[in-house]
Structure formats: C-alpha cells, structure tokens
Motif scaffolding. Structure first.
Motif: not given
Length: 487
Positions: A228-240, A259-261
C-alpha cells in the motif's frame, strides 16, 4: 595503490578496510556535514582512494572487508560505473565535493545517510541488500532510474533541492524494489518520478513535502505497489499523478494537502486501488480525476472535494463514511464531463448495498432531473410533469395524493351540480364519487361516465379530469416499470 602517496587520513582508512572497522573523523556529534567544504586535510579523503580500496583493496583471511567512513570530506568523483563491489559501502555524515557516479554498478550495500552531496548518478544500479539515503541532503539530482534494490530504499527525512535541475530531481522511474520505499519526511523541490516503478512492499510518504507548483510533484504513472501507499499528512504542491497505478492495498491520503490551482491536483485515472482514503485536512485545491478507475472501498469526505471532479466510468464497491445523499449529490453535479449517468448508478448502488434504499431513490430521482436538463424543451416539459406527478416513479404516493385531491374536487362539484342523464329511463342512479372515478381512471368503468353528460364549465372539468387521469396513469406505469427493471 601506492601507499606512499596516501595522506594520514587516507592511510587510516586503508588500514581499517580489510578488518571492516569503522573510521569516524567527527569531532563532535552535532557537527553539520554541510560545513565539510572547510574541513582540513586531517579528515579529507580522495574519491580515487576509496575507489581503489573497493575494487582492489587488501583483504585478510577470516575478516570481512568493508568501507565504513564517517565525518570525512570526499574530494573528486567516486567512479564506480559498471563496477562490481563485493564489500558494504558506508559513507555516513560525509561531505562530497562531487556527485558519486555509480551507473550500472553492482553493490552489496550502500549507505550515504546524513551525508551532503551535490547529486547522485546511479542509473541501473543494482544493490543486493539495502540502499540507505536517510537524512541525506542533495543539492542536485538523484538519478536512480532503472535501479534494482533487493531490499528496501530508505529516504527518511531526505532533502533533495536542486534549484537548477533540468528534469525530475528524484528519478526512480522503472526502479524495482524488493521490499519497501521508506520515505517519511522526504522533501523534494522539483518533480519526483516513479513512472513504471515496482515496489513489492510499502511506499511510505508520511509527512513528505513534494514541491513542484507549476508542474508534476509526483509522477507515479503505472506505478505498482504490492502492499500500500501510506501518505498521511503529505503536502504536495503540483500534480499528484497516479494514472494507471496498481495499488493492492490502501492509498492513504488522510489529512493530505494537495494543491494545484487551475490544474489537476490528483489524477488517479485508469487505476486499480484496494482502498482510497481521502478525508481530513484541507480541501483539495485543483481538480480530482478518478476516471475509469476501480476502487474496492472509497473513503471520501464531501468537504474534501474540490469544485471540479472527473468521475466518468469510476467504479467502487463501497463508499465511506456514510453520509446523507444530499451531501454526496453535489459531487456528481461538479463533474467536468457533464451529465454522467453511470456515476449516479454507482452512487445509488453503494447506498443500496448499505441498505439505505431511501437515499438510493433520492439519487435516482436526482439523476432523472439532471438528465432532464439535457433534453429539448418538449422533453423537459414532459419530465417536469412526471416529476411533479410521481417524482419519476420514485414518489408513487404523490400520484395517490393527486388522485384523492381530484376525486374530492370532482365529487363535490358534481354532487352539487348533477349532470343530466342521457337516457333518463335507462340511467343508473347518479353517484358523484364513482362518476369522478370513471373520469379519472382510464381503464376501470363503473357505468357512470356513459350515462351522464355535464354541460358548460362542468363539461370542461370532465375533460380536465380525463386528461389528468391519463397523465397520472402513464407516469405511474413508467415509474413502476423503472422500479421493476432496477429490481
């Protein structure tokens, strides 16, 4: 290697190598390897010396040779392209003047934890063990595309900030990891590329910061994760970007900030995921794309959703947490693909599986109302009539209310103003209730309608009752037909 050319520091490393002993040049535990450019010759080691030890260094019978060095300044490039190194390599808390070059090399173990490096060039590297870059700091690109690690890759609290990098700062495309990719607290400034990578165990990105605001923060297209992918509290600026990913277990994005407005914040289209958790934390800034994906359990908080979603052909077995249908329907209204009938069917099916048939009916009714907006004016008019009469068959009691109301109006009106009999000698006794039922019900006959003929306004009322009865009958039959077909 000519031992006469070695500095005292290098001679110390050479003496320790065949016995597998560790050499630690640190003077204090809290010193920062980022200051290593100012370290003197007493703790400076040339990369060529290390290279010579790893390839042709002395060995002792009964001893396991290894390179274990801490707190050193390594000058020059460490060149191990295509080399096979049978000894563990541990270069911790070191300062590298140049990026090591390990292209297509084969090593037993590589540990560069807590070191400061200008980059790492290790495409197609094979490590028969673990690769540790824990808390290392890179000022350039880390190139591990096509690498094969039989154990785990550790990037815990690693920092990769390559200000002038042309391309992804962390390249793990087509990499194969026999265990975990352990990267909680990873910080990257630039794109992280995992396209086509295979992780047999867990991909851990808890508390990671992936910063590429004008591009793709994480490119994980066709990524395969066995656990699995464990990414709680990940902060991503740009596309995931996880298009085409295969994640057997959970994709955990609890309390993640995506976030990627003006663009797509999360794209997990055409993916197969065991469970997707999207709840807690800030609302997603940017579009959410789950087109054509298959998800067993979708945990999706309504308040997490952005203004734009893409859900065409998304299929899921269960939807959590259980929310009123009114909180889920706005998600379908925001679909950037417009009216997607399948999305309504999926949502209704999810409620039906939990036994909430009332919510399922509300969603089916909302589907018909949304569909009505796509029809020409006459279709919309007929739809409005069906909606008002019986709620497209999902509100059958409404038809009964209409019939009772019209029955009351007709009975009172014709009870006060009896229509004249067509054949007084043969006419049955007039009964206003059954006369009105004869007008309203298009199939059933009580013998009243054909025996009496109202005049003037009362005749007009009889026409209205006949037409209304046909409309109600048609809509009820349509609703029952839909109900039977759903069952």
């Amino acid at each position: 290697m000519d031992t006469d050319d070695l500095t005292p520091a290098e001679a110390r490393v050479r003496r320790a190598f065949p016995r597998g002993e560790a050499v630690d040049f640190r003077t204090t535990d809290g010193e920062d390897p980022a200051d290593g450019a100012g370290w003197g010759p007493e703790r400076t080691v040339r990369a060529t010396v290390l290279q010579s030890l790893l390839l042709t260094g002395p060995q002792r019978d009964g001893e396991t040779a290894s390179l274990s060095l801490a707190g050193a300044r390594v000058t020059g490039p460490l060149e191990l392209q295509y080399a096979t190194v049978d000894h563990p390599v541990r270069l911790r808390h070191c300062h590298f003047d140049e990026a090591p070059r390990l292209y297509a090399g084969r090593l037993r173990e590589l540990n560069l934890s807590e070191s400061v490096l200008p980059g790492l060039i290790a495409h197609a590297l094979r490590v028969d063990g673990v690769l540790r870059l824990t808390r290392a700091r890179f000022d350039g690109m880390v190139r591990l595309g096509g690498a094969e690690v039989t154990g785990s890759l550790y990037l815990e609290s690693t920092r990769i900030h390559a200000a002038e990098a042309e391309g992804p700062v962390l390249q793990l495309n087509q990499a194969v990891l026999g265990a975990d990719l352990w990267a909680p607290g990873l910080s990257t400034r630039g794109q992280t590329r995992l396209t086509g990578a295979s992780v047999s165990g867990t991909l851990n990105l808890r508390d990671a910061v992936l910063d590429a605001p004008d591009s793709v923060a994480l490119d994980g297209q066709n990524l395969v994760v066995g656990s699995g992918v464990s990414a709680p509290c990940l902060r991503a600026r740009g596309r995931l970007d996880l298009r085409g990913a295969r994640i057997s277990g959970t994709l955990d994005l609890l309390h993640a900030s995506l976030s990627r407005p003006g663009g797509t914040a999360l794209r997990a289209s055409s993916s197969v995921i065991g469970e997707l958790w999207l709840r807690g934390g800030d609302r997603i800034e940017g579009a959410l794309n789950l087109r054509r994906s298959q998800i067993d359990i979708l945990t999706l908080a309504p308040q997490k959703l952005p203004d734009e979603v893409y859900l065409s052909d998304l299929s899921y077995t269960a939807l959590a947490p259980h929310e009123p249908a009114e909180k889920r329907l706005p998600m379908l209204e925001r679909d950037g693909d417009g009216y997607v009938p399948y999305a309504y069917e999926q949502l209704a099916a999810a409620y039906r599986r939990t036994g909430d048939d009332a919510a399922a009916r509300r969603i089916q009714l909302a589907k018909q109302r949304r569909h009505r907006r796509t029809l020409p004016w006459y279709g919309r008019a007929w739809g409005l009539l069906q909606d008002a009469a019986v709620g497209y068959g999902f509100r059958p009691l409404r038809a009964g209310g209409w019939l009772l109301s019209l029955l009351a109006v007709g009975s009172v009106t014709y009870g006060l103003h009896r229509p004249r009999p067509l054949k007084p000698a043969e006419s049955p006794d007039f009964h206003p209730v059954f006369y009105t039922l004869d007008l309203l019900l298009p199939v059933v006959s009580f013998g009243q309608e054909n025996a009496f003929a109202p005049r003037g306004w009362y005749q007009t009322l009889s026409y209205v009752l006949i037409i209304t009865g046909w409309v109600l009958a048609t809509t009820v039959v349509a609703g029952v037909t839909r109900s039977v077909s759903r069952q």
